[in-house]
Design an enzyme around this catalytic site. Sequence first.
Site, PDB file in Angstrom:
ATOM      1  N   LYS A 154     -33.271  63.827 -71.399  1.00 12.55           N
ATOM      2  CA  LYS A 154     -31.790  64.561 -72.050  1.00 12.55           C
ATOM      3  C   LYS A 154     -32.205  66.145 -72.944  1.00 12.55           C
ATOM      4  O   LYS A 154     -31.295  67.094 -73.677  1.00 12.55           O
ATOM      5  CB  LYS A 154     -30.639  63.697 -72.736  1.00 12.55           C
ATOM      6  CG  LYS A 154     -30.339  63.208 -71.403  1.00 12.55           C
ATOM      7  CD  LYS A 154     -29.466  61.885 -71.971  1.00 12.55           C
ATOM      8  CE  LYS A 154     -28.883  60.803 -71.365  1.00 12.55           C
ATOM      9  NZ  LYS A 154     -27.835  60.510 -71.247  1.00 12.55           N
ATOM     10  N   VAL A 214     -33.200  53.636 -71.760  1.00 21.33           N
ATOM     11  CA  VAL A 214     -33.480  52.157 -71.112  1.00 21.33           C
ATOM     12  C   VAL A 214     -34.865  52.244 -70.949  1.00 21.33           C
ATOM     13  O   VAL A 214     -34.775  51.308 -70.478  1.00 21.33           O
ATOM     14  CB  VAL A 214     -32.164  52.719 -70.318  1.00 21.33           C
ATOM     15  CG1 VAL A 214     -31.202  52.588 -71.322  1.00 21.33           C
ATOM     16  CG2 VAL A 214     -32.380  52.933 -69.187  1.00 21.33           C
ATOM     17  N   TYR A 228     -27.121  56.996 -78.988  1.00 24.22           N
ATOM     18  CA  TYR A 228     -25.933  56.251 -78.603  1.00 24.22           C
ATOM     19  C   TYR A 228     -24.837  55.368 -79.732  1.00 24.22           C
ATOM     20  O   TYR A 228     -25.437  56.254 -81.192  1.00 24.22           O
ATOM     21  CB  TYR A 228     -26.440  55.690 -77.694  1.00 24.22           C
ATOM     22  CG  TYR A 228     -26.780  56.312 -76.756  1.00 24.22           C
ATOM     23  CD1 TYR A 228     -26.630  57.146 -75.730  1.00 24.22           C
ATOM     24  CD2 TYR A 228     -28.037  55.121 -75.797  1.00 24.22           C
ATOM     25  CE1 TYR A 228     -27.343  57.563 -74.990  1.00 24.22           C
ATOM     26  CE2 TYR A 228     -28.684  55.948 -75.134  1.00 24.22           C
ATOM     27  CZ  TYR A 228     -28.675  56.583 -74.148  1.00 24.22           C
ATOM     28  OH  TYR A 228     -29.564  57.687 -73.515  1.00 24.22           O
ATOM     29  N   TYR A 262     -29.125  64.711 -61.950  1.00 21.77           N
ATOM     30  CA  TYR A 262     -29.363  64.172 -63.242  1.00 21.77           C
ATOM     31  C   TYR A 262     -30.102  62.533 -63.589  1.00 21.77           C
ATOM     32  O   TYR A 262     -30.746  62.528 -63.962  1.00 21.77           O
ATOM     33  CB  TYR A 262     -27.932  63.390 -63.085  1.00 21.77           C
ATOM     34  CG  TYR A 262     -27.216  62.067 -64.712  1.00 21.77           C
ATOM     35  CD1 TYR A 262     -27.790  62.634 -66.257  1.00 21.77           C
ATOM     36  CD2 TYR A 262     -27.379  60.983 -63.984  1.00 21.77           C
ATOM     37  CE1 TYR A 262     -27.786  61.964 -66.927  1.00 21.77           C
ATOM     38  CE2 TYR A 262     -27.081  60.268 -65.620  1.00 21.77           C
ATOM     39  CZ  TYR A 262     -27.405  60.801 -66.749  1.00 21.77           C
ATOM     40  OH  TYR A 262     -27.139  59.884 -67.764  1.00 21.77           O
ATOM     41  N   SER A 265     -33.072  58.551 -70.142  1.00 22.46           N
ATOM     42  CA  SER A 265     -32.773  59.399 -70.861  1.00 22.46           C
ATOM     43  C   SER A 265     -32.970  60.797 -72.263  1.00 22.46           C
ATOM     44  O   SER A 265     -32.467  61.939 -72.660  1.00 22.46           O
ATOM     45  CB  SER A 265     -31.419  58.992 -71.963  1.00 22.46           C
ATOM     46  OG  SER A 265     -29.838  58.320 -71.330  1.00 22.46           O
TER      47      SER A 265
END
Length: 309
Positions: A67, A261, A243, A191, A64
């Site tokens: 992103k 992660v 998050y 993705y 992530s």
Amino acid sequence: MADLQNVLDEIVQEAAECADRGVVASYIPELAKVDPDQFGIAVALPDGQVVSAGDAGTGFSIQSVSKVFTLTLALGKLGDGLWARVGREPSGNPFNSIVQLEQEKGRPRNPFINAGAIAVADLVLAGHQPREAIGEILRFMRQLADDDSIVIDESVAHSEMAHGDRNASLAHFMKSFGSIDNPVDHVLGVYFHQCAIAMTCRQLARAGLFLAGDGRDPATGAQVVSSARARRINAVMLMCGHYDGSGEFAHRVGLPGKSGVGGGILAIAPGKASIAAWSPGLDPVGNSKLGSAALEQLARRMGWSVFRA
């Protein structure tokens, strides 16, 4: 820069002595195979110098953390119109939650939860075939890191595709609300491949340097994004980059950051440095346990918190 090197060496030593290293992500089988005893940290400075310690030369799946870079690309294509498709508020929910997405009629709360990143991948894909969009993302990462050796770990990408039912559900749900334009399988292909980019701490820290330089890569002089856009990306990282642990990270570390992660974290000390830490073991909300602790120590010892008077 001896002081910084000493600080990094001390942090690596402290990490080596830590018994509780967190738990390696297991829902992506390829990530479950990673040795949890690894730890690396690297700091890229405005002159382009990269200072590092530990396993900073070992490649890992950035997941992530990617992103941040796809958001940067999508903003370059769509401008601030992107925010009509994706919000910029903290979610307070797990990164793969579908509950909030239903309540808010298919508009993801921010670009760093999975639903938001899938929507951003859809924007990057616009007008391209998946292979072209993936190539564009990879070229962008290589350009920012000044390193053409960066690749996508295909085994990780295939592992994600084989176990990506929750992400597929998020994408189909957004498609039903008209929040996804392209075929879902094409968007998910982009993705999953962006998340499977493999980088070292040294490469990742170098790639994030433009965010520490007010949108300009200070080592090359290239203006990657406007200064206003760089500040906004950093703001979203500070509020949403971890998050439902984003508030805790801001409280403890005091830097904009984005976790993955795979155990990596990119953190930005505006005007001072871009930092990458990596340790595969995660805390209960999915952020690198040792990486977060290391960044807290680094920010404190160097006086880099954005909240420092």
